[in-house]
Design an enzyme around this catalytic site. Structure first.
Site, PDB file in Angstrom:
ATOM      1  N   ARG A  75       0.819  -1.221   0.000  1.00 24.33           N
ATOM      2  CA  ARG A  75       0.000   0.000   0.000  1.00 24.33           C
ATOM      3  C   ARG A  75       0.848   1.264   0.000  1.00 24.33           C
ATOM      4  NH1 ARG A  75      -3.117  -3.733   2.946  1.00 24.33           N
ATOM      5  NH2 ARG A  75      -1.959  -3.250   4.839  1.00 24.33           N
ATOM      6  N   GLU A 130       4.847  -9.933  15.910  1.00 19.91           N
ATOM      7  CA  GLU A 130       4.160 -10.510  17.068  1.00 19.91           C
ATOM      8  C   GLU A 130       4.311 -12.040  17.057  1.00 19.91           C
ATOM      9  OE1 GLU A 130       0.217  -9.092  17.315  1.00 19.91           O
ATOM     10  OE2 GLU A 130      -0.168 -10.059  19.256  1.00 19.91           O
TER      11      GLU A 130
END
Ligand code: AMP
Length: 176
Positions: free
Chosen positions: A61, A98
């Site tokens: 993006r 994560e």
């Protein structure tokens, strides 16, 4: 900045890609000609006097407004990509997510010591991915490096700016 037209057109998708995430969908800004113009103008105003020679867009993006801005600034555009996508020699940077690890790459000949670089992505959340891209760009020893996001998430105590050393030049068009 927080332009009202941009805020009004940004789509929020709850529970995407997993439950609990409020996904900020910039495709509704990209498809809207007025929003595209506003973002292009705001970015141009921020960086027109900085002597930027390369805009580095983060896959994927970050490619959209990154390339538009590069063209307006008279700068080059460089892709920072996921592993295995760039065909020639690359510099790589791995970073912890994560869950597990990720790697990003930039072509070895994409940036040099004479460049003033602007790194661009759509959204700052924890800052982990941009911090890795920043470290990677620094390895090319450019004269100066700026960072920009369309959106800075400040909800739920997120402070993505903490991922960067003090004094890093970071700007965002919207803080939500
Ligand atoms: P981070 O490394 O945590 O700052 O995550 C930033 C990257 O993940 C950007 O490339 C974003 O496109 C994407 N991202 C993270 N959280 C969101 C969210 N809530 N909405 C849209 N994109 C997100």
């Amino acid at each position: 900045m927080n332009n009202e037209t941009l805020l009004k057109n940004l789509r929020n998708v709850p529970d995407f890609p997993i439950k609990g995430i409020q996904f900020k969908d910039v495709s509704t800004l990209f498809k809207n000609p007025e929003c595209l113009q506003i973002m292009s103008d705001e970015l141009y105003e921020l960086y027109k006097d900085k002597g930027i020679t390369k805009v580095v867009g983060i896959e994927s993006r970050g490619f959209v407004m990154g390339a538009i801005l590069a063209q307006r600034l008279g700068a080059g555009f460089v892709m920072c990509r996921k592993p295995g996508k760039l065909p020639a020699d690359t510099k790589k940077m791995s970073y912890k997510k994560e869950y597990g690890e990720d790697t990003i790459e930039i072509h070895t000949d994409a940036i040099d010591e004479n460049d003033v670089v602007l790194l661009h992505d759509d959204l700052l959340a924890t800052g982990g991915s941009m911090a890795a891209a920043y470290r990677l760009v620094k390895e090319f020893r450019p004269k100066k490096t700026y960072i920009n996001f369309l959106i800075e998430l400040t909800i739920e105590g997120l402070n993505g700016r903490a991922a960067f050393e003090e004094g890093t030049d970071i700007s965002t068009l919207m803080r939500i």
